[in-house]
Design an enzyme around this catalytic site. Structure first.
Site, PDB file in Angstrom:
ATOM      1  N   ASN A 112       0.847  -1.195   0.000  1.00 50.93           N
ATOM      2  CA  ASN A 112       0.000   0.000   0.000  1.00 50.93           C
ATOM      3  C   ASN A 112       0.884   1.247   0.000  1.00 50.93           C
ATOM      4  O   ASN A 112       1.540   1.555   0.996  1.00 50.93           O
ATOM      5  CB  ASN A 112      -0.912  -0.014   1.226  1.00 50.93           C
ATOM      6  CG  ASN A 112      -1.880   1.159   1.250  1.00 50.93           C
ATOM      7  OD1 ASN A 112      -1.805   2.062   0.420  1.00 50.93           O
ATOM      8  ND2 ASN A 112      -2.788   1.153   2.216  1.00 50.93           N
ATOM      9  N   CYS A 115       0.170   5.480   2.129  1.00 51.12           N
ATOM     10  CA  CYS A 115       0.404   5.879   3.519  1.00 51.12           C
ATOM     11  C   CYS A 115       1.373   7.063   3.587  1.00 51.12           C
ATOM     12  O   CYS A 115       2.292   7.166   2.768  1.00 51.12           O
ATOM     13  CB  CYS A 115       0.999   4.716   4.313  1.00 51.12           C
ATOM     14  SG  CYS A 115      -0.129   3.327   4.508  1.00 51.12           S
ATOM     15  N   ASN A 177      -6.602   2.987  -5.618  1.00 48.73           N
ATOM     16  CA  ASN A 177      -7.029   3.096  -4.241  1.00 48.73           C
ATOM     17  C   ASN A 177      -8.105   4.191  -4.186  1.00 48.73           C
ATOM     18  O   ASN A 177      -8.473   4.762  -5.214  1.00 48.73           O
ATOM     19  CB  ASN A 177      -5.839   3.442  -3.344  1.00 48.73           C
ATOM     20  CG  ASN A 177      -5.998   2.926  -1.927  1.00 48.73           C
ATOM     21  OD1 ASN A 177      -7.118   2.798  -1.437  1.00 48.73           O
ATOM     22  ND2 ASN A 177      -4.898   2.638  -1.260  1.00 48.73           N
TER      23      ASN A 177
END
Length: 302
Positions: A112, A115, A177
């Site tokens: 991911n 962040c 995302n």
């Protein structure tokens, strides 16, 4: 079809509802080095043609996942497990991957990149090319399994970010995302989510997501996993026509826990009806890409 991270729990929560061996695979909730409680409530709301969430990456931590969830998942024959990994420093991401390296029967990692890097002023990894390259390069060096990078859509040039991820060593990219968004309660005059902003997902974002997948397909040669607003087989076909090799389903699982399986079955019927060959994808990932089993190769948008 692949169940997207954060919408399918740790997989075993769905085993009495979904035939887990009949979907292409699933991505775990994001796993961090330490357990996280997430953001205060309210942290999820319905929007027009979608939803907003600010869960805050709540999860049990990588060690608890390995000890408590993975043993049961390994008993489900044919289930492809993709571990979503995140951290607020590069070192934290690397450590999670190193811990997962010794865990059996995980097919690949999804990193991911949305962040904030707390050690560099909070800049989101996936919006800064040098930080993204360093994150991917160091995680790839640590990983003993294929590494897929989940890109942030909150950038001006998604093709550039995909190239950076590929140059850093990514074996695949997944996108998109959620989009940073804000909803306000006009009666209370306050944000509807405690975190103020949240991530927008669902059918409302699909045309943007399809466009981004198409842009990425023109910039990289590694496999692309598309996602964003998929609720029916035709949505998945759109993503593959735009350049995706495989497709993830996320928000739809909240409305219908069997959405991933139903869409997979619908995709097979679509392929038969349109005389499109269905095939098990063979790629340099080997068995890790059995996640693409049953998907059809479509490249219509040029």
């Amino acid at each position: 079809m692949i169940a997207a991270s954060g919408t399918f729990g740790y997989g075993i929560e769905f085993e009495e509802i979904v035939s887990l061996d009949r979907i292409g695979g699933f991505v775990t909730k994001g796993l961090s080095r330490e357990p996280m409680a997430g953001n205060p409530t309210p942290r999820i709301i319905e929007t027009a043609a979608g939803m907003m969430n600010a869960i805050g990456l709540q999860n049990m931590g990588v060690l608890a996942f390995i000890a408590e969830k993975l043993p049961r998942l390994r008993q489900i024959k044919g289930l492809v497990i993709i571990a979503n990994v995140f951290g607020f420093t590069i070192e934290a991401c690397v450590e999670v991957i190193q811990l997962l390296n010794d865990a059996p029967d995980i097919a690949m990692y999804e990193l991911n990149a949305s962040c904030p890097n707390t050690s560099h002023g909070g800049m989101v990894f996936g919006t800064d090319p040098p930080q993204l390259w360093e994150l991917v390069a160091r995680c790839k060096a640590a990983a003993r399994r294929p590494l897929m990078v989940k890109l942030s859509p909150n950038v001006t040039d998604i093709g550039l970010m995909a190239r950076v991820a590929a140059d850093g060593g990514a074996d695949a990219v997944s996108l998109v995302n959620t989009f940073v968004s804000l909803a306000i309660d006009v009666e209370t005059r306050r944000p509807r989510i405690a975190n103020i902003t949240g991530g927008l997902s669902g059918p409302a974002i699909k045309p943007i997501a399809v466009r981004m997948v198409h842009e990425v397909s023109k910039n990289v040669t590694i496999p692309i996993v598309g996602m964003g607003g998929v609720v029916q087989a035709e949505d998945a076909v759109e993503f593959m026509m735009a350049g995706a090799t495989a497709v993830q389903v996320g928000t739809a699982s909240y409305a219908d826990p069997r959405a991933v399986e139903n869409i997979a079955n619908g995709l097979k019927r679509w392929c038969i009806a349109h005389e499109v060959l269905q095939a098990r994808l063979a790629h340099r990932f080997g068995s890790a890409l059995t996640i693409c089993s049953g998907l059809c190769w479509l490249r219509i948008v040029e």
